[in-house]
Design a protein around this motif. Structure first.
Motif, PDB file in Angstrom:
ATOM      1  N   CYS A  95      10.956   2.097  -6.564  1.00  0.00           N
ATOM      2  CA  CYS A  95      11.146   1.011  -5.605  1.00  0.00           C
ATOM      3  C   CYS A  95      11.712   1.575  -4.304  1.00  0.00           C
ATOM      4  O   CYS A  95      12.478   2.548  -4.325  1.00  0.00           O
ATOM      5  CB  CYS A  95      12.114  -0.037  -6.148  1.00  0.00           C
ATOM      6  SG  CYS A  95      11.470  -0.988  -7.538  1.00  0.00           S
ATOM      7  N   PRO A  96      11.374   0.993  -3.184  1.00  0.00           N
ATOM      8  CA  PRO A  96      11.934   1.462  -1.918  1.00  0.00           C
ATOM      9  C   PRO A  96      13.409   1.118  -1.801  1.00  0.00           C
ATOM     10  O   PRO A  96      13.914   0.240  -2.523  1.00  0.00           O
ATOM     11  CB  PRO A  96      11.099   0.716  -0.869  1.00  0.00           C
ATOM     12  CG  PRO A  96      10.637  -0.526  -1.567  1.00  0.00           C
ATOM     13  CD  PRO A  96      10.429  -0.133  -2.999  1.00  0.00           C
ATOM     14  N   ASP A  97      14.083   1.786  -0.893  1.00  0.00           N
ATOM     15  CA  ASP A  97      15.492   1.488  -0.664  1.00  0.00           C
ATOM     16  C   ASP A  97      15.652   0.121   0.007  1.00  0.00           C
ATOM     17  O   ASP A  97      16.570  -0.629  -0.313  1.00  0.00           O
ATOM     18  CB  ASP A  97      16.115   2.582   0.219  1.00  0.00           C
ATOM     19  CG  ASP A  97      17.591   2.333   0.471  1.00  0.00           C
ATOM     20  OD1 ASP A  97      18.343   2.192  -0.517  1.00  0.00           O
ATOM     21  OD2 ASP A  97      17.982   2.251   1.656  1.00  0.00           O
ATOM     22  N   ALA A  98      14.726  -0.198   0.932  1.00  0.00           N
ATOM     23  CA  ALA A  98      14.807  -1.481   1.636  1.00  0.00           C
ATOM     24  C   ALA A  98      13.435  -1.888   2.132  1.00  0.00           C
ATOM     25  O   ALA A  98      12.562  -1.043   2.386  1.00  0.00           O
ATOM     26  CB  ALA A  98      15.787  -1.385   2.805  1.00  0.00           C
ATOM     27  N   MET A  99      13.241  -3.205   2.269  1.00  0.00           N
ATOM     28  CA  MET A  99      12.051  -3.757   2.916  1.00  0.00           C
ATOM     29  C   MET A  99      12.500  -4.833   3.890  1.00  0.00           C
ATOM     30  O   MET A  99      13.287  -5.721   3.531  1.00  0.00           O
ATOM     31  CB  MET A  99      11.092  -4.360   1.881  1.00  0.00           C
ATOM     32  CG  MET A  99      10.465  -3.345   0.938  1.00  0.00           C
ATOM     33  SD  MET A  99       9.170  -4.063  -0.125  1.00  0.00           S
ATOM     34  CE  MET A  99      10.162  -5.124  -1.202  1.00  0.00           C
ATOM     35  N   THR A 106       0.829  -1.208   0.000  1.00  0.00           N
ATOM     36  CA  THR A 106       0.000   0.000   0.000  1.00  0.00           C
ATOM     37  C   THR A 106       0.861   1.255   0.000  1.00  0.00           C
ATOM     38  O   THR A 106       0.547   2.244  -0.681  1.00  0.00           O
ATOM     39  CB  THR A 106      -0.949   0.014   1.200  1.00  0.00           C
ATOM     40  OG1 THR A 106      -0.220  -0.256   2.405  1.00  0.00           O
ATOM     41  CG2 THR A 106      -2.051  -1.021   1.059  1.00  0.00           C
ATOM     42  N   ILE A 107       1.966   1.213   0.740  1.00  0.00           N
ATOM     43  CA  ILE A 107       2.882   2.361   0.741  1.00  0.00           C
ATOM     44  C   ILE A 107       3.562   2.487  -0.623  1.00  0.00           C
ATOM     45  O   ILE A 107       3.680   3.589  -1.177  1.00  0.00           O
ATOM     46  CB  ILE A 107       3.928   2.204   1.857  1.00  0.00           C
ATOM     47  CG1 ILE A 107       3.253   2.322   3.219  1.00  0.00           C
ATOM     48  CG2 ILE A 107       5.028   3.266   1.719  1.00  0.00           C
ATOM     49  CD1 ILE A 107       4.163   2.093   4.394  1.00  0.00           C
ATOM     50  N   ILE A 108       4.002   1.367  -1.177  1.00  0.00           N
ATOM     51  CA  ILE A 108       4.638   1.387  -2.498  1.00  0.00           C
ATOM     52  C   ILE A 108       3.683   1.965  -3.540  1.00  0.00           C
ATOM     53  O   ILE A 108       4.076   2.771  -4.387  1.00  0.00           O
ATOM     54  CB  ILE A 108       5.076  -0.034  -2.894  1.00  0.00           C
ATOM     55  CG1 ILE A 108       6.241  -0.491  -2.010  1.00  0.00           C
ATOM     56  CG2 ILE A 108       5.476  -0.094  -4.368  1.00  0.00           C
ATOM     57  CD1 ILE A 108       6.570  -1.970  -2.128  1.00  0.00           C
ATOM     58  N   SER A 109       2.414   1.588  -3.463  1.00  0.00           N
ATOM     59  CA  SER A 109       1.437   2.074  -4.446  1.00  0.00           C
ATOM     60  C   SER A 109       1.263   3.578  -4.376  1.00  0.00           C
ATOM     61  O   SER A 109       1.154   4.248  -5.419  1.00  0.00           O
ATOM     62  CB  SER A 109       0.089   1.380  -4.216  1.00  0.00           C
ATOM     63  OG  SER A 109       0.194  -0.002  -4.456  1.00  0.00           O
ATOM     64  N   VAL A 110       1.228   4.124  -3.167  1.00  0.00           N
ATOM     65  CA  VAL A 110       1.079   5.577  -3.040  1.00  0.00           C
ATOM     66  C   VAL A 110       2.323   6.289  -3.559  1.00  0.00           C
ATOM     67  O   VAL A 110       2.231   7.299  -4.263  1.00  0.00           O
ATOM     68  CB  VAL A 110       0.780   5.961  -1.579  1.00  0.00           C
ATOM     69  CG1 VAL A 110       1.059   7.429  -1.340  1.00  0.00           C
ATOM     70  CG2 VAL A 110      -0.676   5.676  -1.254  1.00  0.00           C
ATOM     71  N   MET A 111       3.496   5.769  -3.224  1.00  0.00           N
ATOM     72  CA  MET A 111       4.715   6.385  -3.741  1.00  0.00           C
ATOM     73  C   MET A 111       4.758   6.311  -5.272  1.00  0.00           C
ATOM     74  O   MET A 111       5.157   7.279  -5.941  1.00  0.00           O
ATOM     75  CB  MET A 111       5.944   5.702  -3.146  1.00  0.00           C
ATOM     76  CG  MET A 111       6.180   6.009  -1.671  1.00  0.00           C
ATOM     77  SD  MET A 111       6.471   7.775  -1.350  1.00  0.00           S
ATOM     78  CE  MET A 111       7.990   8.056  -2.256  1.00  0.00           C
ATOM     79  N   ARG A 112       4.327   5.187  -5.824  1.00  0.00           N
ATOM     80  CA  ARG A 112       4.348   5.051  -7.285  1.00  0.00           C
ATOM     81  C   ARG A 112       3.297   5.926  -7.963  1.00  0.00           C
ATOM     82  O   ARG A 112       3.462   6.307  -9.120  1.00  0.00           O
ATOM     83  CB  ARG A 112       4.150   3.579  -7.668  1.00  0.00           C
ATOM     84  CG  ARG A 112       5.384   2.737  -7.410  1.00  0.00           C
ATOM     85  CD  ARG A 112       5.185   1.273  -7.772  1.00  0.00           C
ATOM     86  NE  ARG A 112       6.447   0.538  -7.650  1.00  0.00           N
ATOM     87  CZ  ARG A 112       6.578  -0.773  -7.825  1.00  0.00           C
ATOM     88  NH1 ARG A 112       5.506  -1.507  -8.143  1.00  0.00           N
ATOM     89  NH2 ARG A 112       7.753  -1.356  -7.691  1.00  0.00           N
ATOM     90  N   SER A 113       2.216   6.247  -7.226  1.00  0.00           N
ATOM     91  CA  SER A 113       1.210   7.130  -7.809  1.00  0.00           C
ATOM     92  C   SER A 113       1.761   8.529  -8.034  1.00  0.00           C
ATOM     93  O   SER A 113       1.208   9.304  -8.811  1.00  0.00           O
ATOM     94  CB  SER A 113      -0.020   7.198  -6.897  1.00  0.00           C
ATOM     95  OG  SER A 113       0.247   7.954  -5.715  1.00  0.00           O
TER      96      SER A 113
END
Length: 342
Positions: free
Chosen positions: A163-167, A149-156
């Motif tokens: 892509c995030p730096d780390a997961m 969900t966080i990735i989707s908002v950042m990609r929007s």
């Protein structure tokens, strides 16, 4: 005393069902054998037991790598369930740090067992989740929903290649190559003490500006009502009432089944309800009334369908019980609660 009882919205389980069904899993038969409501796909707004849902998804999807299944289902969640519930909250905020803050606020309200924190450094922001069931073998199913969900908002805002730096995953399950290839340049760590996603400060500066990048304060979030319960504490009645709602259409949903879901004996549950000035039959009446009131407020749902959803074989019986509770027939209640014409 039983503690750590938690609930999850049925919508998230439904997304896993959709993905597994597309993969050939015979979910209908597995649902019939489980402690999940067999009509779960018709009650997405209601809540079910989180541990039972987690175990069921693991059983139904056993032929797929859990990490890959979690990613596929979380992509479905990010574009359907989460945003259908919170698109107004997230979508109404301007592009910037406030959108991310609104997202985290919505996540905390949607999964009210979550404990959130943000760790800032000169290079990045790490959003950390302390999960209630982080020791569970298949906790990656929940972890993927949170991270995606966080990735989707950042990609929007940043574009679909972001892509995030780390997961970091609490899960011990190693992600397969198909998952790693989805996030080039992202460090994916397992067996961590927490679940987290790290966003580079430069991404926030590029997206939100220097002022925005200094934000992301958790104290900006609105307080949320806690659904996490200590099952034998003072909120037991509310917890059981919430738990039984998706099962009301199932004629044989007995107190023994509720006790099994919670993890206590029937006698212990009955005594605990009595100590809280309630009983299982009273909770069923209250749950039916609450759901009936909600459904009747939505003019698109036929009264006959409302009765069937609540477990009544005859609409006349539903009308009789509803009138006892409210002094009005379902039709009269609906008319009284119709929204005023705009």
């Amino acid at each position: 005393m039983v503690k750590n009882i938690s609930l999850v919205r049925a919508a998230y389980v439904i997304d896993y069902i959709s993905v597994m069904r597309d993969g050939g899993a015979q979910v209908e038969g597995l649902l019939a054998e489980s402690l999940l409501p067999t009509n779960i796909e018709f009650v997405p707004q209601l809540f079910v037991s989180f541990p039972i849902a987690l175990n069921w998804v693991a059983k139904a999807g056993h032929e797929q790598n859990p990490m890959e299944l979690g990613l596929r289902a979380s992509e479905h969640v990010a574009t359907s369930s989460f945003y259908s519930l919170y698109q107004e909250i997230v979508g109404s905020t301007p592009s910037g740090i406030k959108r991310l803050e609104a997202l985290l606020m919505a996540m905390r309200q949607e999964d009210r067992t979550l404990k959130l924190s943000v760790v800032k450094s000169h290079k990045s922001f790490e959003i950390k989740f302390n999960l209630l069931h982080r020791e569970h073998r298949y906790i990656c199913f929940q972890e993927w929903v949170l991270l995606q969900t966080i990735i989707s908002v950042m990609r929007s805002i940043k574009g679909q290649s972001w892509c995030p730096d780390a997961m970091c995953f609490a899960s011990h399950i190693r992600p397969p190559k198909a998952v790693v290839e989805k996030f080039p340049g992202t460090r994916i760590l397992i067996r961590c003490s927490h679940t987290s996603i790290t966003i580079l400060r430069k991404d926030l500066v590029d997206t939100f500006g220097k002022v925005g990048a200094s934000g992301l304060e958790l104290n900006a979030f609105l307080p949320s009502k806690v659904v996490y319960r200590e099952a034998l504490g003072g909120d037991l009645v509310d917890f059981v009432r919430t738990l039984v709602k998706p099962y009301l259409g199932e004629a044989l949903f007995r107190v023994e089944t509720v006790a099994e879901i919670i993890g206590i004996s029937k006698r212990t549950l009955q005594r605990s309800l009595h100590a809280n000035d309630s009983s299982y039959s009273q909770i069923l009446r209250e749950a039916r009334f609450e759901l009936a009131s909600d459904y009747l407020s939505k003019g698109s749902i036929k009264i006959t369908d409302v009765a069937m959803t609540l477990g009544y074989q005859r609409v006349q019986n539903f009308s009789r019980d509803f009138r006892k509770q409210t002094g009005m027939t379902p039709s009269q209640y609906r008319k009284k609660n119709e929204p005023a014409p705009g």
